[in-house]
Every structure is written in structure tokens, then in C-alpha cells.
Scaffold this motif. Structure first.
Motif, mmCIF file in Angstrom:
data_model
loop_
_atom_site.group_PDB
_atom_site.id
_atom_site.type_symbol
_atom_site.label_atom_id
_atom_site.label_comp_id
_atom_site.label_asym_id
_atom_site.label_seq_id
_atom_site.Cartn_x
_atom_site.Cartn_y
_atom_site.Cartn_z
ATOM 1 N N LEU A 1 12.608 12.073 -0.428
ATOM 2 C CA LEU A 1 12.218 13.398 -0.892
ATOM 3 C C LEU A 1 12.539 13.571 -2.375
ATOM 4 C CD1 LEU A 1 11.149 16.242 -0.298
ATOM 5 C CD2 LEU A 1 13.469 16.863 0.427
ATOM 6 N N ALA A 2 13.679 13.051 -2.804
ATOM 7 C CA ALA A 2 14.100 13.203 -4.201
ATOM 8 C C ALA A 2 14.526 11.845 -4.741
ATOM 9 C CB ALA A 2 15.246 14.210 -4.297
ATOM 10 N N PRO A 3 13.657 11.156 -5.459
ATOM 11 C CA PRO A 3 12.309 11.562 -5.841
ATOM 12 C C PRO A 3 11.344 11.379 -4.675
ATOM 13 C CG PRO A 3 12.692 9.345 -6.638
ATOM 14 C CD PRO A 3 13.983 9.806 -6.009
ATOM 15 N N PRO A 4 10.182 12.038 -4.740
ATOM 16 C CA PRO A 4 9.209 11.897 -3.653
ATOM 17 C C PRO A 4 8.559 10.516 -3.677
ATOM 18 C CG PRO A 4 8.310 13.234 -5.425
ATOM 19 C CD PRO A 4 9.737 12.942 -5.786
ATOM 20 N N LEU A 5 8.889 9.700 -2.669
ATOM 21 C CA LEU A 5 8.379 8.334 -2.585
ATOM 22 C C LEU A 5 7.723 8.098 -1.230
ATOM 23 C CD1 LEU A 5 11.468 6.344 -3.991
ATOM 24 C CD2 LEU A 5 9.415 7.048 -5.251
ATOM 25 N N VAL A 6 6.653 7.290 -1.244
ATOM 26 C CA VAL A 6 5.989 6.851 -0.021
ATOM 27 C C VAL A 6 5.820 5.341 -0.089
ATOM 28 C CG1 VAL A 6 4.755 9.021 0.379
ATOM 29 C CG2 VAL A 6 3.673 7.215 -0.986
ATOM 30 N N THR A 7 5.614 4.729 1.074
ATOM 31 C CA THR A 7 5.334 3.294 1.109
ATOM 32 C C THR A 7 4.060 3.040 1.911
ATOM 33 O OG1 THR A 7 6.501 2.737 3.165
ATOM 34 C CG2 THR A 7 7.811 2.777 1.142
ATOM 35 N N VAL A 8 3.351 2.005 1.493
ATOM 36 C CA VAL A 8 2.201 1.502 2.241
ATOM 37 C C VAL A 8 2.237 -0.012 2.088
ATOM 38 C CG1 VAL A 8 0.558 1.769 0.333
ATOM 39 C CG2 VAL A 8 -0.276 1.749 2.692
ATOM 40 N N SER A 9 1.952 -0.729 3.176
ATOM 41 C CA SER A 9 2.047 -2.188 3.158
ATOM 42 C C SER A 9 0.667 -2.818 3.052
ATOM 43 C CB SER A 9 2.743 -2.685 4.424
ATOM 44 O OG SER A 9 4.061 -2.177 4.470
ATOM 45 N N LEU A 10 0.605 -3.922 2.301
ATOM 46 C CA LEU A 10 -0.649 -4.616 2.033
ATOM 47 C C LEU A 10 -0.459 -6.116 2.237
ATOM 48 C CD1 LEU A 10 -3.555 -4.755 0.887
ATOM 49 C CD2 LEU A 10 -2.543 -4.693 -1.402
ATOM 50 N N ASP A 11 -1.316 -6.706 3.053
ATOM 51 C CA ASP A 11 -1.284 -8.140 3.334
ATOM 52 C C ASP A 11 -1.438 -8.922 2.027
ATOM 53 O OD1 ASP A 11 -1.947 -10.834 4.128
ATOM 54 O OD2 ASP A 11 -2.649 -10.056 6.055
ATOM 55 N N LYS A 12 -0.598 -9.906 1.835
ATOM 56 C CA LYS A 12 -0.653 -10.712 0.613
ATOM 57 C C LYS A 12 -1.935 -11.527 0.502
ATOM 58 C CE LYS A 12 4.319 -11.053 -0.057
ATOM 59 N NZ LYS A 12 5.506 -11.915 -0.027
ATOM 60 N N LYS A 13 -2.628 -11.738 1.624
ATOM 61 C CA LYS A 13 -3.880 -12.495 1.608
ATOM 62 C C LYS A 13 -5.100 -11.597 1.344
ATOM 63 C CE LYS A 13 -2.142 -15.844 4.941
ATOM 64 N NZ LYS A 13 -2.213 -16.254 6.353
ATOM 65 N N ALA A 14 -4.903 -10.296 1.273
ATOM 66 C CA ALA A 14 -6.019 -9.365 1.102
ATOM 67 C C ALA A 14 -6.677 -9.533 -0.262
ATOM 68 C CB ALA A 14 -5.526 -7.931 1.267
ATOM 69 N N SER A 15 -7.982 -9.337 -0.292
ATOM 70 C CA SER A 15 -8.724 -9.436 -1.554
ATOM 71 C C SER A 15 -8.300 -8.358 -2.546
ATOM 72 C CB SER A 15 -10.230 -9.314 -1.284
ATOM 73 O OG SER A 15 -10.524 -8.059 -0.702
#
Length: 170
Positions: free
Chosen positions: A46-60
Motif C-alpha cells: 500500500l505504501a508505496p502502492p505496488l502490484v506484481t504481475v508475472s511473465l513467462d521468460k519465453k514469451a515474445s
């Protein structure tokens, strides 16, 4: 290399865990738009406002996102599974349908999304076969009249209904 029994067990177990469906977008230095579908999206701080999203290392899209200064997370609405499928498909123009336009911070966004979060890249962390994109949220746009799309048991589903007011977290 085919997955081993432990990897298959883990994949089956995680398929049972519901997750929001998001399309994450960015623009590279040459002005090219990039995007991918994910269900591995959570708030981090919340402080600081952070989000995460995961991405496959093989993705284009991997190189474009891991070097981006900014990205947008679009939390899809229950009736946007077609957008989720398109942004999860390789070898197609994910932006051709015209449902993604330039929005906050000049990033490509989906106007009818339940939530849009424009983020500055805070960090990229190694997560095994994925990179974890950590974004510092700069702008939040929320639609109060739409339900989020959920992914569970390898299918897109609509939430069963609104949570009663007494059960909502405050």
C-alpha cells in the motif's frame, strides 16, 4: 522437455486457485505496443502502492516488458474473455480489434476494463521460469458497475455474484 510428475501436480493444484484475468500492456521506445494475458496478478504494498504481475521468460513480450519504464494492468470484466484469449495467443496482432486505445500515461488500455492501473516499473525480479514485474501504481481507474473475469480450473468464469456488504473487507 516434458514436465515431470511434480510439475504436473503443481500445475493441477494451481489451476484450482482462482485468479483475476488481466491484460498487461506497454509501449517500447520505438512506439510499438505490447501486451499479454496473465492471471498471476496481486497487490504487493500500500505504501508505496505496488502490484506484481508475472511473465513467462519465453514469451515474445518478455524483452519489451522487462525493459519498459511504464506498463498498464487492465483487470478484465466478466464479458471480456475474448480479449483475454487474444492477448494469450502467439502470432496474432493482439491490438487489431481496436478495443485497446491510448489512455493514462500514454499507455494502451482497455476502456471497459474493471480496473486500470498505470504503473512505473519499480523492479523486475527473477521468479524461476517467469519474471515478476513490480509496478508502482501511478494512476487508478475503477469501474464500479462491472464484475471482474476470473480464471479457475483452466476456464474463464464470471463471479457468482456480488459479495454482501456485511462480508466485504473494509
Amino acid at each position: 522437455m516434458p514436465p515431470n510428475a511434480r510439475e504436473l501436480d503443481f500445475t493441477r493444484a494451481m489451476a484450482r486457485v482462482p485468479g483475476p484475468v488481466v491484460v498487461t500492456t506497454t509501449v517500447d521506445a520505438a512506439g510499438r505496443r505490447w501486451g499479454f494475458t496473465a492471471s498471476s496478478f496481486v497487490s504487493l504494498s500500500l505504501a508505496p502502492p505496488l502490484v506484481t504481475v508475472s511473465l513467462d521468460k519465453k514469451a515474445s513480450t518478455h524483452a519489451a516488458f522487462t525493459t519498459a519504464d511504464f506498463f498498464m494492468v487492465n483487470v478484465l470484466a466478466h464479458d471480456q474473455s475474448d480479449i483475454a484469449r487474444r492477448f494469450a495467443t502467439s502470432g496474432v496482432d493482439r491490438f487489431a480489434a481496436g478495443d485497446t486505445v491510448t489512455l493514462e500515461r500514454g499507455l494502451p488500455g482497455i476502456p471497459e476494463a474493471v480496473v486500470r492501473l498505470a504503473c512505473r516499473m519499480h523492479d523486475v525480479v527473477d521468479g524461476g521460469d517467469h519474471s515478476i514485474l513490480i509496478g508502482r501504481v501511478l494512476d487508478c481507474v475503477t469501474s464500479v458497475d462491472r464484475e471482474a473475469l476470473v480464471y479457475v480450473d483452466r476456464a474463464f468464469v464470471r463471479p457468482a455474484g456480488s459479495v454482501p456488504a456485511v462480508a466485504r473487507a473494509h
